[in-house]
Design an enzyme around this catalytic site. Sequence first.
Site, PDB file in Angstrom:
ATOM      1  CD  GLU A  37      11.006  30.637 -15.696  1.00 60.24           C
ATOM      2  OE1 GLU A  37      10.652  31.711 -16.188  1.00 60.24           O
ATOM      3  OE2 GLU A  37      11.888  29.915 -16.213  1.00 60.24           O
ATOM      4  CD  GLU A  38      14.145  28.428 -18.390  1.00 58.29           C
ATOM      5  OE1 GLU A  38      13.302  28.579 -19.292  1.00 58.29           O
ATOM      6  OE2 GLU A  38      15.044  29.264 -18.168  1.00 58.29           O
ATOM      7  CG  ASP A  96      13.506  35.005 -15.390  1.00 58.59           C
ATOM      8  OD1 ASP A  96      14.645  34.610 -15.678  1.00 58.59           O
ATOM      9  OD2 ASP A  96      12.469  34.416 -15.747  1.00 58.59           O
TER      10      ASP A  96
END
Length: 527
Positions: free
Chosen positions: A320-321, A349
């Site tokens: 995701e990052e 998140d």
Amino acid sequence: MSTARPSRRHGAIAATAAAALIAGATPAAMAASPNANNNTSKKLRQAVSAEGIMEHLRALDAIGKANGDTRASGTPGYDKSVDYVVQKLRAAGYSPTVQPFEFPYFADNAPAVLERVSPNPATLGTGTFTFSGSGDVTAAVQAVDINLEGSRASTSGCESTDFAGFKAGNIALIQRGTCAFGDKAVNAEAAGASAVIIFNQGNSPTREDLMIGTLGGPVTKLPVVGASFADGASLAAAGTVARVKTDTVSQMRTTYNVFAETKAGDPNNVVMTGAHLDSVAAGVGINDNGSGSATILEVAEQMAKVKPTNKVRFAWWGAEELGLLGSEHYVANLSEEEQKKIGLYLNFDMVGSPNYVRFVYDGDNSRYGEGQAAIGPEGSGAIEDMFHDYFASVGLASEETPFSGRSDYGPFIEVGIPSGGLFTGAEDVKNAKQAEIFGGEAGVAYDKCYHQACDDISNISVKGLDEMSDAVAHAILTYAFDSRTVNGRGEGRPVSPPGQHVDGTPVNTSGSSEGGGLHDHEHEPEA
């Protein structure tokens, strides 16, 4: 919702919301039997404890610290985080699946160096472009079709013809503008450049800002660094020699998504919930996003005996990052028929920020309209309403945050799946009004360790995690039994006693226009 904040779906919500919420908080510390059928909101919120979540967070913290102080996708720390989640799911009775996918991995091992060697030796401000290659080069600087007048946008380096007459071995000085940075770097490498410096445009209002971006992938082996307009202009002087140094890892690697779902429930109306499991390279990522991952893992464990009306699918996302890569891979590989089977998606998140606010994604765009946020698909506003109503029912205030599309719900809303979720704030600063309403410290970031090495087990508000995890548990179980307010399907039984609905209205703290910081994974410009 209240008349002060109408929703497009207000009528449908009002008709069914009495069966959706429960008033009164229940102490999270009250443990439930491991064999309990936690099939009501009250039971599940009692079972999902802050201590249970902290147990998972301590395990993730230890995994990261034993593996190079990171849990970034593509590293042993991430792989062992996957192993931990899979082990816990199997122990709870699930049959988890692991989805591998290829992704472009990048790590910056040391700060970049940019020096003017001659004339007038100086160290200049710089930074490494994401997906830069490694190298330590000292060579003559050669400008490539740059524009120092600032009267027009630059096309520097966008065409191979821009490099006509370029001397192999020189450092290519290229200006931002028109095409992707990766295209400029590829053209420079083809022309025989030994390194690339990309500096800002002269017609930009931020011309003196340091220009750092992304190459979009591992497209070159050259070291690529950035510079401001003024420093770039100084390097363009005839006879300039410079030094460029980078130390990076840029390559394709394999990482993983993890899934688990309830055995019972309608497979044609799936309630899906997810959190990204990876950290940034700089740290072990316990708030971002161990907090979300550990919370839904605790919910999954405590729901193991529940037989819901709608199938519930839990997801832990990889990479995701680096741009929502895991969730994008998952959604892109679903058929249209499979996409339609997902009734809604809930994203969690960062739900344990130490200086937290109880943010709810603005699903109906009532506060953050077009141009400020993505447009939530039909039904997203109902999810937002449910969260605000839940918080109000337990005597807690909540606020909206932009539906920016910059966390893992982004790929779901792009294909029209109703979505929502919670967030406790990132790098943005809490204002005085928020401190008055939510507690904490004004003038300090919601998470002052955001994307830093200090985001470890000490970087969690247990109180905030307790409050948010109760809301997470309530939402998942509510829709597991009845999703009619969102998509008109999944008629089941209420998980809370009827007649206890509270109509919650979010607060609006002026001066917090960004809703906690956008958790921006697109902060690096591509061109």
